[in-house]
Design an enzyme around this catalytic site. Sequence first.
Site, PDB file in Angstrom:
ATOM      1  N   GLY A   7       0.850  -1.192   0.000  1.00 46.45           N
ATOM      2  CA  GLY A   7       0.000   0.000   0.000  1.00 46.45           C
ATOM      3  C   GLY A   7       0.874   1.226   0.000  1.00 46.45           C
ATOM      4  O   GLY A   7       1.560   1.496   0.987  1.00 46.45           O
ATOM      5  N   GLY A   9      -0.117   4.401  -0.239  1.00 48.94           N
ATOM      6  CA  GLY A   9      -0.946   5.596  -0.036  1.00 48.94           C
ATOM      7  C   GLY A   9      -0.174   6.590   0.820  1.00 48.94           C
ATOM      8  O   GLY A   9       1.026   6.411   1.092  1.00 48.94           O
ATOM      9  N   ALA A  10      -0.892   7.638   1.264  1.00 47.97           N
ATOM     10  CA  ALA A  10      -0.220   8.714   2.001  1.00 47.97           C
ATOM     11  C   ALA A  10       0.448   8.191   3.275  1.00 47.97           C
ATOM     12  O   ALA A  10       1.641   8.450   3.514  1.00 47.97           O
ATOM     13  CB  ALA A  10      -1.231   9.808   2.321  1.00 47.97           C
ATOM     14  N   GLY A  12       1.286   5.087   4.109  1.00 53.61           N
ATOM     15  CA  GLY A  12       2.346   4.130   3.778  1.00 53.61           C
ATOM     16  C   GLY A  12       3.616   4.856   3.379  1.00 53.61           C
ATOM     17  O   GLY A  12       4.721   4.486   3.803  1.00 53.61           O
ATOM     18  N   LYS A 181      -9.487   3.662  18.968  1.00 54.03           N
ATOM     19  CA  LYS A 181      -9.235   4.491  17.775  1.00 54.03           C
ATOM     20  C   LYS A 181     -10.485   4.496  16.899  1.00 54.03           C
ATOM     21  O   LYS A 181     -10.882   5.528  16.371  1.00 54.03           O
ATOM     22  CB  LYS A 181      -8.026   3.958  16.996  1.00 54.03           C
ATOM     23  CG  LYS A 181      -7.811   4.628  15.644  1.00 54.03           C
ATOM     24  CD  LYS A 181      -6.393   5.038  15.434  1.00 54.03           C
ATOM     25  CE  LYS A 181      -6.080   5.909  14.242  1.00 54.03           C
ATOM     26  NZ  LYS A 181      -6.942   6.026  13.145  1.00 54.03           N
ATOM     27  N   ASN A 185     -12.664   7.575  15.255  1.00 58.78           N
ATOM     28  CA  ASN A 185     -12.942   7.621  13.815  1.00 58.78           C
ATOM     29  C   ASN A 185     -14.444   7.606  13.531  1.00 58.78           C
ATOM     30  O   ASN A 185     -14.900   8.249  12.583  1.00 58.78           O
ATOM     31  CB  ASN A 185     -12.281   6.439  13.087  1.00 58.78           C
ATOM     32  CG  ASN A 185     -10.781   6.560  13.000  1.00 58.78           C
ATOM     33  OD1 ASN A 185     -10.055   5.620  13.283  1.00 58.78           O
ATOM     34  ND2 ASN A 185     -10.286   7.727  12.639  1.00 58.78           N
ATOM     35  N   ASN A 199     -11.202  18.707  10.320  1.00 56.28           N
ATOM     36  CA  ASN A 199     -11.565  18.176  11.640  1.00 56.28           C
ATOM     37  C   ASN A 199     -11.921  19.284  12.638  1.00 56.28           C
ATOM     38  O   ASN A 199     -12.871  19.158  13.414  1.00 56.28           O
ATOM     39  CB  ASN A 199     -10.404  17.352  12.214  1.00 56.28           C
ATOM     40  CG  ASN A 199     -10.147  16.090  11.406  1.00 56.28           C
ATOM     41  OD1 ASN A 199     -10.895  15.786  10.483  1.00 56.28           O
ATOM     42  ND2 ASN A 199      -9.093  15.363  11.740  1.00 56.28           N
ATOM     43  N   SER A 253      -9.389  10.999   6.909  1.00 60.63           N
ATOM     44  CA  SER A 253      -9.172  10.098   5.774  1.00 60.63           C
ATOM     45  C   SER A 253     -10.482   9.885   5.006  1.00 60.63           C
ATOM     46  O   SER A 253     -10.480   9.783   3.777  1.00 60.63           O
ATOM     47  CB  SER A 253      -8.598   8.773   6.255  1.00 60.63           C
ATOM     48  OG  SER A 253      -9.389   8.246   7.297  1.00 60.63           O
ATOM     49  N   GLU A 265     -13.868   3.807   4.196  1.00 61.15           N
ATOM     50  CA  GLU A 265     -13.797   2.731   5.202  1.00 61.15           C
ATOM     51  C   GLU A 265     -15.060   2.702   6.073  1.00 61.15           C
ATOM     52  O   GLU A 265     -15.050   2.134   7.167  1.00 61.15           O
ATOM     53  CB  GLU A 265     -12.532   2.906   6.039  1.00 61.15           C
ATOM     54  CG  GLU A 265     -11.279   2.732   5.191  1.00 61.15           C
ATOM     55  CD  GLU A 265      -9.971   2.963   5.940  1.00 61.15           C
ATOM     56  OE1 GLU A 265      -9.077   2.121   5.864  1.00 61.15           O
ATOM     57  OE2 GLU A 265      -9.847   4.020   6.594  1.00 61.15           O
TER      58      GLU A 265
HETATM   59  O1  KPL Z   1      -7.527   8.830  12.068  1.00 62.16           O
HETATM   60  C1  KPL Z   1      -8.069   9.799  11.599  1.00 62.16           C
HETATM   61  C2  KPL Z   1      -8.508   9.710  10.206  1.00 62.16           C
HETATM   62  O2  KPL Z   1      -8.603  10.725   9.536  1.00 62.16           O
HETATM   63  O3  KPL Z   1      -8.768   8.584   9.740  1.00 62.16           O
HETATM   64  C3  KPL Z   1      -8.342  11.012  12.460  1.00 62.16           C
HETATM   65  C4  KPL Z   1      -7.939  10.714  13.893  1.00 62.16           C
HETATM   66  C5  KPL Z   1      -9.786  11.359  12.424  1.00 62.16           C
HETATM   67  C6  KPL Z   1      -7.504  12.183  12.060  1.00 62.16           C
HETATM   68  O4  KPL Z   1      -7.916  12.794  10.907  1.00 62.16           O
END
Ligand code: KPL
Length: 297
Positions: A7, A9-10, A12, A181, A185, A199, A253, A265
């Site tokens: 991967g 991506g950013a 990685g 986490k 999210n 955010n 993300s 996701e």
């Molecule tokens: O993990 C994050 C994401 O963007 O997936 C947060 C903690 C919300 C930071 O942007």
Amino acid sequence: MQWTLLGAGALGCVIAGLLRQQDESVALMLSERHRGHFHPLYELINLNGRSELINTQACFAEQARAVECLLVVTKAYQVVPALSALTGLSAHTPIILLHNGLGVAEQVATLFPDNPLLAGICSHGAMKEADWKIRHTGKGETWLGGVNEAGKKWAHLVEPLARALGHAQWSDHIEIQQRRKLAINAVINPLTAYHNIANGELLTSRFDEVLTQLSEEVHQVIAQLDGPDAESLPAFRRRLQQVLELTATNYSSMQQDVAHGRPTENDYISGYVVAHAGQIPIPVTLQLYQAIQRLEP
Ligand code: KPL
């Protein structure tokens, strides 16, 4: 030992760059679309604003047999398809899953029953500015833990990671860290993606009510799963506030995925909360889950 990142991506590319800055050997396992036009150098803009060219070795699925340690940094929905292509992977190679959300490790354990399997969380901020131009937007924590018995023997991997990433620690209860986490999210990602905001916008008063409701719903579901290890609602809200303040200028993300017309996701974040709610009413979570589903390609 060479790290192979699956991967590019950013996140990685940030992890690969930080490992390379410590002279670790790093390979990027690339998907088919990169074959033929991959440039082995990419630009990493460090936290101090300075750009650096990062040199890694490129490799493809058919070279899986040579992989010594596999760090999977794809999106949650890409993990199983990407790993399924690595038919030559040795059963001794540890597989470390670092995606957002939950629900994937069980499928990986079925696909690779003999490999040491580890899971982790990584909260570094990363953003893709252009093709092969990545910005490291924030320092974060990294936690790893074993998913199966073989995976629990790889705690020593946190040492080189801590040197490169600034923080990395082993957890004997990684699933609790992952759910913590996920809880963050499940509040920030769908709200910022739906409203197309950074955010920090969630700290403005117009979001007070929805943040209160959503954080209560998500907390109840996660607390039910954590049992006696659950964190209190005020502790969860303090943590949420801290993340929002620390990442105020970042785009989540999921916001980035929706803004770029990519899959999200959602199923592994809000979908996980929905799937585990049981009798707990979660009207706001459900509404956001469905709203993001409608925004996906
Ligand atoms: O993990 C994050 C994401 O963007 O997936 C947060 C903690 C919300 C930071 O942007």
